[in-house]
Design an enzyme around this catalytic site. Structure first.
Site, short mmCIF file in Angstrom:
data_model
loop_
_atom_site.label_atom_id
_atom_site.label_comp_id
_atom_site.label_asym_id
_atom_site.label_seq_id
_atom_site.Cartn_x
_atom_site.Cartn_y
_atom_site.Cartn_z
N HIS A 215 91.99 13.46 110.05
CA HIS A 215 91.89 11.91 110.41
C HIS A 215 92.49 12.19 111.94
O HIS A 215 93.64 11.57 112.01
CB HIS A 215 92.69 11.34 109.38
CG HIS A 215 92.61 9.90 109.35
ND1 HIS A 215 92.22 9.01 108.42
CD2 HIS A 215 92.69 8.99 110.57
CE1 HIS A 215 92.07 7.85 108.69
NE2 HIS A 215 92.45 7.56 109.98
N ASN B 139 87.22 12.02 108.90
CA ASN B 139 87.33 10.46 108.78
C ASN B 139 86.86 10.22 110.16
O ASN B 139 87.34 10.59 111.40
CB ASN B 139 88.64 10.09 108.94
CG ASN B 139 88.91 8.46 109.09
OD1 ASN B 139 88.60 7.71 108.35
ND2 ASN B 139 89.54 8.21 110.15
N GLU B 140 85.64 9.30 110.17
CA GLU B 140 85.13 8.76 111.49
C GLU B 140 84.84 9.42 112.68
O GLU B 140 85.38 9.49 113.71
CB GLU B 140 86.07 7.43 111.92
CG GLU B 140 86.65 6.42 110.82
CD GLU B 140 87.01 5.45 111.37
OE1 GLU B 140 87.71 5.43 112.39
OE2 GLU B 140 86.98 4.31 110.81
N TRP C 10 92.74 -0.94 104.10
CA TRP C 10 93.39 -0.36 105.33
C TRP C 10 94.52 -1.31 105.88
O TRP C 10 94.03 -2.10 106.38
CB TRP C 10 92.60 -0.05 106.55
CG TRP C 10 93.31 0.77 107.48
CD1 TRP C 10 93.89 0.23 108.51
CD2 TRP C 10 93.81 2.10 107.57
NE1 TRP C 10 94.74 1.13 109.12
CE2 TRP C 10 94.59 2.35 108.88
CE3 TRP C 10 93.55 3.22 106.77
CZ2 TRP C 10 95.25 3.56 108.88
CZ3 TRP C 10 94.00 4.60 107.19
CH2 TRP C 10 95.00 4.58 108.22
N ASN D 227 83.70 3.25 106.14
CA ASN D 227 84.78 2.35 106.90
C ASN D 227 84.20 1.21 107.69
O ASN D 227 83.38 1.62 108.74
CB ASN D 227 85.51 3.22 107.66
CG ASN D 227 86.58 4.40 107.12
OD1 ASN D 227 86.40 4.28 105.89
ND2 ASN D 227 87.37 4.91 108.02
N GLU E 227 87.78 2.54 103.82
CA GLU E 227 88.74 1.69 104.72
C GLU E 227 88.03 0.41 104.99
O GLU E 227 86.81 0.08 105.19
CB GLU E 227 88.97 2.28 106.07
CG GLU E 227 89.93 3.31 106.11
CD GLU E 227 90.16 3.85 107.54
OE1 GLU E 227 89.96 2.94 108.57
OE2 GLU E 227 90.37 5.18 107.67
N GLU F 71 99.08 2.42 115.32
CA GLU F 71 97.83 1.99 115.40
C GLU F 71 97.29 2.69 116.74
O GLU F 71 96.62 1.92 117.65
CB GLU F 71 97.73 0.33 115.60
CG GLU F 71 96.41 -0.01 115.68
CD GLU F 71 95.21 0.50 114.80
OE1 GLU F 71 95.47 0.90 113.77
OE2 GLU F 71 93.90 0.63 115.21
N ARG G 175 94.65 6.59 99.01
CA ARG G 175 93.85 7.63 100.21
C ARG G 175 94.71 8.11 101.28
O ARG G 175 95.15 7.12 102.01
CB ARG G 175 92.46 6.83 100.72
CG ARG G 175 91.93 7.58 101.87
CD ARG G 175 90.50 7.13 102.36
NE ARG G 175 89.94 7.82 103.31
CZ ARG G 175 89.87 7.55 104.65
NH1 ARG G 175 90.57 6.44 104.89
NH2 ARG G 175 88.97 8.17 105.58
N TYR H 32 85.03 -2.46 109.34
CA TYR H 32 85.95 -3.59 109.78
C TYR H 32 85.01 -4.95 110.49
O TYR H 32 85.64 -5.83 110.31
CB TYR H 32 86.70 -3.22 111.07
CG TYR H 32 87.77 -2.00 110.53
CD1 TYR H 32 89.07 -2.54 109.94
CD2 TYR H 32 87.53 -0.56 110.21
CE1 TYR H 32 89.97 -1.47 109.61
CE2 TYR H 32 88.29 0.19 109.77
CZ TYR H 32 89.64 -0.22 109.29
OH TYR H 32 90.64 0.72 108.98
#
Ligand code: GBH
Length: 447
Positions: free
Chosen positions: A126, A171-172, A399, A298, A352, A406, A82, A300
């Protein structure tokens, strides 16, 4: 790293195992290639915004090292990769002329992946919005940007829709709106909740317009969106914690899921926002709510909500990652079950999941990252449990493939399966890369 210490979870035969990256975080610049600046170039140039003072001009230099990076994916045995298109690389001003040099890079990337037997999954946005759109119309604060985004999406579908397995619009969007326009932590760095909520609406509108524009092209790719969810959990079952967790859920999970699947923003969140609620034009909600071929999630960590002073700390039996995020693999199972129960979504993909770790490099150069192996194993196991409970989840993307930029943390936080030495651009597979490789090989043998 032995499989006896971290046993391989059992997943369905056709379950897709991959890794993810994004353009701004890995590509770097190739001067003279026609790419326009993005809002992240401008943000990096603003003193104090990036913790280590770094920028994205080189990053992982993937723009010059793409073929070797695809070889690394092949070494891992990935089914899928991806990546994201950098909008300003494809269309420098975010409207008007296309940059053929930029398009040719993605054309080569896709063909290199296909030649390596790796399925390409792409994201259109993104976070690296063309700076020209920020300057001209205020970026996502304007509905113009939603329309420009749809034009860009259509062009990608037209050019690559025969070869991309999936195309995700955004994305997000939560991160773009809240971290970018309310917290000031991400580009463009605004601090206004009202602006952020209007941005969230324009992002969703842009998603909907892009879906329609791409459907009209008729690509072979499956079309969807990627949302980041941080499930909120009340620390204590007090009315105050329960209420705070409910609002947090309304502004994170339900704020995006409800418009996409139910055609309306959640009433409790709208009430909580008061004057900060977005302006919605007639017809917008119908544009936003359209069938998706898949839903990318995604995940985390969770959001441990405590309103008591001092706050009740998260129990964290698995500890925290190097970002300070609590490690809670079972939340992935619980959340996938909850989404299935509440929304009956299309097939889901974990687009992710991963962790930053302060990796240890041994004297012989080996990279020891046992916490990441535990994280990976724990979350793949959580996916297997969700599948056993009847959740339809089709793939998992770690991810990230490489340590990379970052965002506001610069290069200080490392999420990669491969360690990147930013002085030499050497990539070294970490213990987690070896574990993932063996896991994938084992999984393929069972197919
Ligand atoms: C993703 O964002 C991005 O898509 C990717 O580009 C990025 O590199 C990667 O993750 C790692 O950051 O409640 O304080 O415990 C993830 C963003 C992470 C935002 C978790 C909310 C909650 C932190 N989300 N975070 S906390």
């Amino acid at each position: 790293m032995t499989s006896s210490q971290f046993p391989f979870p059992t997943l369905p035969r056709d379950f897709v195992l991959g890794a993810a990256t994004s353009a701004a975080q890995i590509e770097g610049h190739a001067p003279g290639d026609g790419k326009g600046p993005s809002i992240w170039d401008a943000f990096c140039a603003t003193p104090g915004k990036i913790k280590d003072g770094s920028d994205i001009s080189v990053a992982c230099d993937h723009i010059h090292r793409m073929p070797q990076d695809v070889e690394r994916m092949q070494w891992l045995g990935l089914d899928a990769y991806r990546f994201s298109f950098a909008w300003p690389r494809v269309q420098p001003l975010g409207q008007g002329a296309w940059n053929e040099t930029g398009l040719a890079f993605y054309d080569r990337l896709i063909d290199t992946l296909l030649a390596a037997g790796i399925a390409p999954h792409a994201t259109l946005h993104h976070w690296d919005l063309p700076q020209a759109l920020q300057d001209l119309v205020g970026g996502w604060q304007s509905r113009e940007t939603s329309r420009y985004f749809a034009d860009y999406a259509a062009e990608i579908a037209r050019r690559f829709g025969d070869r991309l397995v999936t195309i995700s619009t955004l994305n997000e969007p939560w991160c773009v709106a809240t971290l970018g326009y309310e917290m000031g932590q991400f580009a463009p760095g605004l601090k206004s909740r009202k602006a952020a909520m209007q941005v969230s609406h324009h992002l969703l509108l842009g998603h909907g317009l892009a879906m329609s524009a791409m459907r009209a092209i008729g690509p072979r790719s499956q079309l969807g969106i990627v949302l980041n969810h941080t499930p909120a959990v009340a620390a204590e079952k007090t009315p105050s914690d329960l209420h705070a967790a409910r609002i947090a859920d309304g502004l994170d999970v339900r704020w995006y899921m409800d418009p996409l699947f139910r055609g309306a923003y959640p009433a409790d969140a709208i009430e909580h926002l008061g004057d900060d609620a977005p302006r919605i034009e007639s017809g917008d909600m119908a544009v936003i709510r359209q069938p998706l071929d898949f839903l990318g999630i995604n995940l985390y960590t969770r959001n441990w909500v405590s309103t008591r002073e001092p706050k009740i700390p998260a129990p964290a039996p698995h500890g925290f990652n190097d970002m300070g995020w609590e490690i809670v693999p079972e939340v992935l199972t619980q959340h996938l079950v909850r989404l299935t129960r509440d929304y009956m979504p299309p097939p889901m993909i974990i687009t992710e999941n991963g962790m930053a770790n302060a990796d240890v490099v041994d004297a012989d150069g080996a990279v020891e990252d046992t916490p990441r192996v535990a994280y990976l194993q724990g979350h793949l196991d959580a996916v297997a449990k969700a599948l056993a409970m009847g959740v339809d989840v089709r793939g998992y993307f770690y991810w990230s493939l490489l340590d990379n930029f970052e965002w506001d943390s610069g290069y200080a936080k490392r999420f990669g399966l491969f360690r990147v030495d930013y002085d030499t651009q050497a990539r070294t597979p970490k213990a987690s890369a070896h574990w993932y490789r063996e896991f994938i090989a084992n999984h393929k043998r069972s197919r």
